[in-house]
Design an enzyme around this catalytic site. Structure first.
Site, mmCIF file in Angstrom:
data_model
loop_
_atom_site.group_PDB
_atom_site.id
_atom_site.type_symbol
_atom_site.label_atom_id
_atom_site.label_comp_id
_atom_site.label_asym_id
_atom_site.label_seq_id
_atom_site.Cartn_x
_atom_site.Cartn_y
_atom_site.Cartn_z
ATOM 1 C CD GLN A 238 -3.395 -1.119 2.873
ATOM 2 O OE1 GLN A 238 -2.817 -2.410 3.490
ATOM 3 N NE2 GLN A 238 -3.296 -0.177 2.788
ATOM 4 C CG PHE A 269 -8.249 -5.622 4.355
ATOM 5 C CD1 PHE A 269 -9.540 -5.317 3.281
ATOM 6 C CD2 PHE A 269 -7.829 -6.815 3.383
ATOM 7 C CE1 PHE A 269 -10.068 -5.534 2.322
ATOM 8 C CE2 PHE A 269 -7.789 -7.828 2.478
ATOM 9 C CZ PHE A 269 -9.428 -6.872 2.128
ATOM 10 C CD GLU A 273 -0.416 2.902 6.212
ATOM 11 O OE1 GLU A 273 -1.662 2.340 6.878
ATOM 12 O OE2 GLU A 273 -0.162 3.808 7.033
ATOM 13 N NE ARG A 351 -7.663 7.441 12.151
ATOM 14 C CZ ARG A 351 -8.344 8.426 11.063
ATOM 15 N NH1 ARG A 351 -9.793 8.526 11.246
ATOM 16 N NH2 ARG A 351 -7.742 9.420 10.124
ATOM 17 N NE ARG A 383 -12.385 -1.156 4.501
ATOM 18 C CZ ARG A 383 -12.915 -2.751 3.900
ATOM 19 N NH1 ARG A 383 -13.426 -3.809 3.803
ATOM 20 N NH2 ARG A 383 -14.164 -2.080 2.961
ATOM 21 C CG PHE A 385 -4.756 3.661 11.307
ATOM 22 C CD1 PHE A 385 -4.035 2.768 10.835
ATOM 23 C CD2 PHE A 385 -4.271 4.291 12.275
ATOM 24 C CE1 PHE A 385 -2.529 3.306 10.891
ATOM 25 C CE2 PHE A 385 -2.995 5.383 11.926
ATOM 26 C CZ PHE A 385 -2.159 4.034 11.919
ATOM 27 C CB THR A 483 -4.293 11.818 13.130
ATOM 28 O OG1 THR A 483 -3.167 10.500 12.972
ATOM 29 C CG2 THR A 483 -5.329 11.607 13.519
ATOM 30 C CB ALA A 552 -6.405 7.749 6.369
ATOM 31 C CD GLU A 753 -9.163 3.543 6.942
ATOM 32 O OE1 GLU A 753 -9.068 5.056 6.882
ATOM 33 O OE2 GLU A 753 -8.676 3.688 8.388
#
Lengths: 796, 539
Positions: A238, A269, A273, A351, A383, A385, A483, A552, A753
């Site tokens: 990703q 998903f 990442e 988060r 997903r 996060f 964020t 995100a 998400e």
């Protein structure tokens, strides 16, 4: 080469040995695109099929393991720690080295660059060297001629480990102050005195399990050494830019020596990442040592054992509330099980803090977030996060408040919603400006016939001795933007070729979410050409550099806008050219349906492009976008971290079996907000898929680590994601009919998400069903996932 | 050791491969040897369905189509069959097959990695439900209605069924998708029949399969006439993949090759290769032994051949006892049932195999055969410990004999698992009781997941036998049943849960025997909601 590709070559006179020379070929009219024949209508705002759908259903869509292997390619398999925590005394590979096809091993000493991965916190070794920190940690690799030879040999490597006591639960870690990052406390008002003054209080604990991504395509990377110490990496990732950075760091090279490409992933998903970077680094180190291309594809069981999951959470809370069920005070401790290293745990736990309000105003509140270090896999993005782990605890609290007071949980939820003019600032000091919660939930309650069904469920339960039903509506308000503010930037390239065909490349990656389809729709829309004329290409660090992770939910917001700007630049060039020809203002030139229309003339897009080329007009451009309005102080966790919120609500009805604790989801209605949809089919696909994945997290998907820290659910035989039989008989999705109130691309909202958290309605419905079998006026203690065993325990 | 050339039909052409090792999987042959990378590996253990392909086998004059997991299927087992992978079903001009076109139109692919497997399962559904309604190309036309798919809800109705959501859900139960939530794939399954029909050229295929069978049949013909071992079995002593066609040949090979790994559908042994990394020097595959593929009906029992697939075996069991339909559908996923055999499940002896508690409760016997003769014993006596059986080195499981239903028999099969479909039981309990008046005249109770072997609940049976069937008796039986076993805690459930649920299931059996309705989620009828009402998205 597929028949279709052959036809394409025939039609364009191209391909090796093709008749036409390059110049002619470039000017030949395009006759075939990868897409289905034109359906007419506008390119965006309609349900185009996924840009790769036809290739996917024919087996012609290429994933990393499908790329034809370069001659001399070797294969790597990991050597894993068998102990959760210990001193690594030595590695004995003698037995492995004598096995057929084995070329050798790669260990920490073989790393030319930094022996720590280039993660944000810089706390994770490439290979375990002095100590091991979880069962499944990679100590090194065996490299062999075939993948099965490498895997067989890897099992024969003896690792000598002197065991140390492991920390296996977040509560144990918290007790021992074992953290990967320091605690964060967010506070507003005076929660202690507010608690004291509350008419009612509840205290409780909750455990919510993690989740394996179970992308159908396991982690894989293919590293090819090129001339002059350059490297080509095929990675199912990703975040190609991060893979590039990690590989460069481990090889001791500059980023410009590494090119990372990813045409598509077989699911991500969040699991690809950061975790994809490990595979790429390992493959590259093996390729470096042996001077050969190396592919590393994890066996599914190894993938489970090595890679991080959704963070399991534990909670302790005290909540105060009034007679109407409105929350007056909240003190909450959230213990995130981060595993052995920080990875993305900081922003994930942040988060979770941000989303502890979900849709509700918390006046006097303190949230303490602990980032617990345990001897398990290093948990990572998934997903939502951290959002789901924040939302579920407040929904649990509201459900129990309603049960304690004997009120309808929906009424209690409505009373706690954010207001429009007041009660509209989050606990992190962001004003909620685009609140549609009240009308959205009200509409869903009506269309799903909630009140009537709630009465019917109660009636059923009174008469049914064994099967109890439950129903719940839960909302979601999900903040959109990374964020970490600096990630909210994106670039894209739009190329218009002399035949009028269009290629778009952007920094985002395609993992099935339909990003490339939406971006192509946006570009087609901007250039006024049919969707079929736009082809998407692989994410490639040599095309668009420094791209953020596709994460995100921001893929379309960022990359779609960047691509729109790139296309707009080309369009502006063409408009200026036409305005010169026709003596009109450039603003008067319109692009639609493959035509370029000025007040004086209508020309085909292809004709204009050809003429513009001949007149040396630039037919390609970059585009760049940065999200406006956002700012955020990461020390105090205050500011405006989100550009806007995406909203939704779900009504779920379930049945449980009070003899066994088994459950079924019977009926689901969803009303979700995607703004103006760029592609309704894709958006509905995200909503349904996200919901079902969330349902899995809260029902059948249980990760079990045994008392040694061994993950005993490490394959689909023991780890159960939803299957066809779990889909509710009634499953209806509706879209909220309003554009994004912020200026986002096409008026759309992010969708990846937010729908995941709608599945919390299933868990709340299960708790509602459990409550119906227990004395009234009591909370329901149901840990997630609500396996049959956990439901039966909650019934006691 | 060497293997005979492997030959099968793909894309209408014979494919012949030499030197394919006995343990090589069909998926490895497709992806690595043939470069057909459309078929994917998702898990390597037959649980996700990404590797699904369809095999076609001659049955009489017709082709029988089955969707199977290629990741754990040994390549040599498709000797003499037709194989379709995802690249093989579009037209020569690139026109997509309805199974593919419907997936595109219904937005059934997102990441696309599970898609080839779903497409092939859909192709299997197409061949099973839609192709028979087309003008048939089968060389001898069977009587009308004979094509109704076995075990399907419409099996008993005369007209070929439309594909309902329920059919789609059942037939796709062995395919996992992590992206879509399945609804669009159900839509695709239903939309296939609205698209222009596509037929397999079965006439040509039958000819080709017969030609292949003749090539491989040659050494077998020699077996009766000579006495040397290799000629007798039809295989060279150095042959590493033994694929006997007859029972006689199988028994001779078992006697001469006691070290060969015996396999049937390979839905468990396949994992010994992919997951335990075992290599097999020689393999003895029973799946083409013609006698053992049959299900034979006698007055007092049915005899299920050890090479009958789970699909065929459960069809036969459900035909006799329709209440087992859901239990049968919950046994693994369809591709596993299409490959795996009841004999394999029994011989494998896993304590969590679901067929054994059922067979024990039904009073089934197992027939073991060797060149020395045969012996028959009650199934529970076949097991001597955890994954241990009394099978002698030269013996094979040949038949499973299941008594036919008796009048007044009350049978319930309960399976507790984390996921409803395609999961392994935490607890399995099957109770088969026959009352005379209100007295228990016979009772069989089989349990799985509670001991080191599949086991008969002998103490509970003897408590109930000959006693009046009352609430008090059922309560007492629950207590005894709970005390009878010492289950373990594992990733599927804790020991405490298993014990508690055993007794609770006895309570359910009592309630069901009293005609109390809506006490079982499998069967509960919720007002205003049929099982597959109304799935859909309205934007």
């Amino acid at each position: 080469m597929t028949a279709r590709d052959k036809e394409f070559d025939a039609a364009t006179g191209g391909g090796p040995g093709g008749a036409a020379d390059a110049g002619e070929r470039n000017l030949a009219p395009a006759t075939l695109s990868p897409h289905a024949p034109a359906l007419g209508g506008p390119p965006a705002g309609v349900s185009r099929a996924h840009e790769s759908a036809r290739a996917q259903v024919s087996g012609a869509a290429t994933y990393v393991d499908d790329i034809p292997e370069v001659k001399g390619t070797l294969h790597a398999a990991p050597i894993l720690s068998t102990v959760a925590h210990g001193k690594l005394l030595g590695v004995d590979a003698k037995a492995a080295l004598t096995m057929p096809g084995v070329r050798g091993v790669v260990l920490g000493a073989d790393i030319p660059g930094d022996r720590l991965l280039a993660t944000f916190v810089h706390d994770e070794p490439v290979f375990a060297t002095d100590s091991v920190q979880h069962i499944g940690q990679v100590i090194g690799l065996v490299v062999a001629d075939t993948v099965m030879q490498a895997r067989r040999a890897a099992r024969k490597v003896q690792v000598k480990i002197d065991p140390l006591p492991p920390v296996l639960t977040p509560r144990a870690a918290h007790a021992a102050r074992s953290y990967v990052l320091p605690p964060v406390i967010v506070r507003r008002g005076e929660p202690e005195s507010a608690l004291e003054n509350s008419p009612h209080t509840l205290t409780g604990q909750l455990e919510v399990g993690g989740q394996e991504h179970f992308y159908l395509e396991g982690q894989v990377a293919y590293a090819l050494p090129l001339e002059q110490n350059q490297w080509w990496i095929h990675s199912s990732t990703q975040h190609p830019g991060e893979v590039q950075h990690w590989v460069a760091h481990a090889l001791g090279l500059e980023n410009n020596a590494i090119t990372v490409q990813c045409r598509r992933m077989g699911g991500g998903f969040g699991g690809k990442e950061t975790q994809a970077g490990h595979l790429a680094v390992w493959a590259a180190l093996a390729a470096k040592k042996f001077g050969r291309p190396v592919k590393m594809r994890l066996d599914r069981d190894d993938d489970f054992m090595i890679t991080g999951k959704r963070h399991p959470f534990a909670y302790d809370y005290s909540v105060g509330f009034d007679d109407s069920g409105r929350i007056t005070a909240l003190k909450l401790a959230m213990l995130a099980n981060c595993g052995f290293s920080a990875d993305l745990s900081g922003p994930v736990a942040d988060r979770a803090v941000f989303h502890t309000d979900n849709a509700y105003y918390l006046s006097d509140v303190e949230i303490a977030s602990y980032r617990c270090k345990t001897n398990t896999q290093s948990h990572t993005a998934f997903r939502g996060f951290g959002g789901p782990q924040g939302v579920i605890v407040i929904e649990a609290i509201l459900g129990d408040i309603a049960r304690t007071l004997g009120l309808d949980p929906l009424a209690v939820r409505m009373r706690n919603l954010y207001g429009i003019e007041e009660r509209n600032t989050t606990h992190y000091q962001m004003k909620v400006e685009d609140n549609i919660l009240e009308p959205l939930i009200t509409q869903l309650a009506q269309t799903s016939d909630y009140a009537t069904r709630r009465a019917a469920v109660a009636q059923w339960n009174a008469a049914s001795p064994v099967i109890k039903r439950g129903i719940a509506i839960t909302p979601v308000k999900f903040g959109i933007s990374f964020t970490a503010t600096f990630f909210n930037q994106a670039g894209a390239l739009v190329h218009v070729y002399t035949d009028g065909s269009v290629q778009v490349n952007h920094g985002g990656t395609e993992m099935g979410q339909g990003l490339n389809t939406k971006v192509a729709q946006i570009v087609a829309n901007e250039l006024g050409v049919p969707f079929e004329r736009v082809r998407s290409t692989a994410a490639d660090t040599s095309k668009v550099p420094n791209a953020s992770a596709t994460a995100a939910s921001s893929g379309t917001d960022l990359n779609g806008r960047a691509a729109q700007y790139a296309a707009r630049n080309v369009r502006d060039n063409l408009a200026a050219f036409v305005s010169g020809l026709d003596g009109c203002g450039a603003g008067a030139v319109r692009f639609q349906n493959g035509s370029v229309i000025s007040p004086k003339s209508t020309r085909s897009f292809d004709e204009v492009v050809k003429a513009a080329y001949a007149n040396r007009i630039q037919l390609w451009s970059d585009g760049f976008y940065r999200t406006p309005k956002i700012h955020y102080d990461k020390v105090t966790l205050t500011g405006r971290p989100f550009f806007y919120f995406a909203y939704g609500a779900a009504c779920s009805e379930v049945a449980i079996d009070t003899l066994t604790g088994e459950s079924r989801v019977l009926k689901v209605d969803i009303l979700h907000d995607v703004g103006t949809s760029i592609n309704p089919a894709i958006d509905i696909g995200q909503i349904e898929g996200g919901f079902v994945q969330g349902m899995g997290w809260l029902t059948t998907e249980q990760l079990v680590w045994n008392d040694k820290g061994h993950l005993s659910t490490h394959a689909p035989s023991t780890y159960k994601i939803p299957a066809t039989g779990d889909i509710p008989a009634h499953f209806k999705i509706a879209l909220w009919p309003e554009a994004n109130r912020e200026d986002n691309v096409f008026g759309s909202k992010a969708v990846g998400e937010p729908p995941f958290m709608l599945a919390i309605s299933v868990w709340e419905a299960l708790r509602d069903a459990v409550a119906s079998a227990r004395p009234p006026g009591q909370p329901v203690a149901l840990d997630a996932p609500a396996t049959a065993e956990n439901v039966l325990r909650a019934l006691r | 050791m060497e293997t005979s050339p492997l030959a099968f039909i793909r894309r209408g052409q014979p494919v012949t491969l030499g030197n394919v090792p006995p343990g090589r999987t069909l998926l490895e042959v497709l992806r690595e040897d043939l470069g057909a990378t459309g078929t994917k590996e998702g898990c390597g253990e037959g649980d996700c369905g990404a590797c699904t392909v369809v095999i076609g086998e001659l049955e009489g004059d017709c082709i029988r189509y089955r969707a199977i997991n290629s990741c754990i299927r040994l390549a040599h087992s498709v000797q003499g069959m037709a194989v379709w992978a995802v690249e093989d079903i579009a037209g020569a001009d690139g026109t997509l097959h309805p199974a593919q076109e419907a997936m595109v139109r219904c937005h059934g692919s997102q990441c696309g990695f599970c898609t080839p497997g779903f497409v092939m399962s859909l192709f299997g559904i197409y061949q099973k439900y839609i192709a028979p309604t087309l003008v048939t190309t089968c060389t001898s036309l069977p009587p009308e209605g004979a094509f109704a798919p076995r075990g399907s809800p419409a099996a008993l109705s005369a007209s070929p069924p439309a594909i309902t959501r329920e059919v789609a859900q059942e037939e796709l139960s062995g395919n996992l998708c992590r992206c879509t939530g399945y609804r669009p794939i159900f839509d695709a399954a239903q939309q296939m029949e609205t698209l222009p029909a596509v037929k397999v050229d079965e006439k040509a295929l039958v000819r080709q399969l017969r030609a292949l069978a003749c090539v491989r049949a040659e050494p077998v013909e020699a077996l009766a006439s000579t006495s040397t071992s290799s000629a007798r079995t039809g295989f060279s002593a150095r042959t590493a993949y033994l694929l006997p066609k007859s029972l006689q040949q199988l028994l001779a090979l078992r006697a001469s090759h006691p070290q060969a790994q015996i396999v049937a559908g390979c839905t468990d042994v396949g994992l010994w290769g992919t997951k335990l990394h075992m290599t097999f020097d020689s393999v003895l595959d029973v799946t083409q032994v013609r006698e053992l593929k049959r299900v034979e009906h006698y007055d007092r029992h049915i005899a299920i051949g050890a090479a009958a697939t789970l699909t065929d075996a459960f069809d036969a069991l459900v035909q006799e006892r329709p209440q087992l339909k859901t239990f049968a559908q919950r046994f693994a996923g369809l591709p596993v049932r299409n490959s795996g055999t009841l004999g394999g499940n029994v011989a494998n002896g896993s304590p969590i195999g679901d067929s054994m508690p059922l067979l024990i409760a039904l009073g089934a016997n197992v027939v073991l055969m060797s060149a020395r003769g045969h012996r028959e014993l009650p199934l529970e006596q076949f097991y001597s410990g955890y994954r241990k059986t009394v099978l002698a080195p030269d013996e094979v499981v040949a038949w499973i004999k299941v008594p036919r239903p008796q009048a007044g028999e009350f049978l319930r099969a309960y399976k507790i698992s984390k996921r409803f479909d395609d999961d392994i039981s935490a607890v399995c309990l099957v109770v088969n009781m026959r009352l005379e008046g209100d007295v228990v005249a016979s009772i069989g109770i089989g349990a799985g997941g509670v001991a080191a072997t599949p086991i008969r609940a002998a103490a509970t049976e003897s408590l109930l036998l000959g006693k009046p069937w009352t609430q008090a008796a059922a309560q007492e039986a629950a207590v005894v049943l709970r005390a009878e076993f010492r289950p373990i805690s594992d990733m599927r459930a804790s020991a405490g849960y298993r014990t508690e649920v055993l007794g609770n299931l006895m309570r359910r059996f009592w309630l069901e025997s009293q005609g109390v309705e809506n006490i079982n989620l499998e069967l509960a009828v919720i007002p205003g909601l049929t099982r597959h009402d109304n799935i859909g998205a309205g934007a």
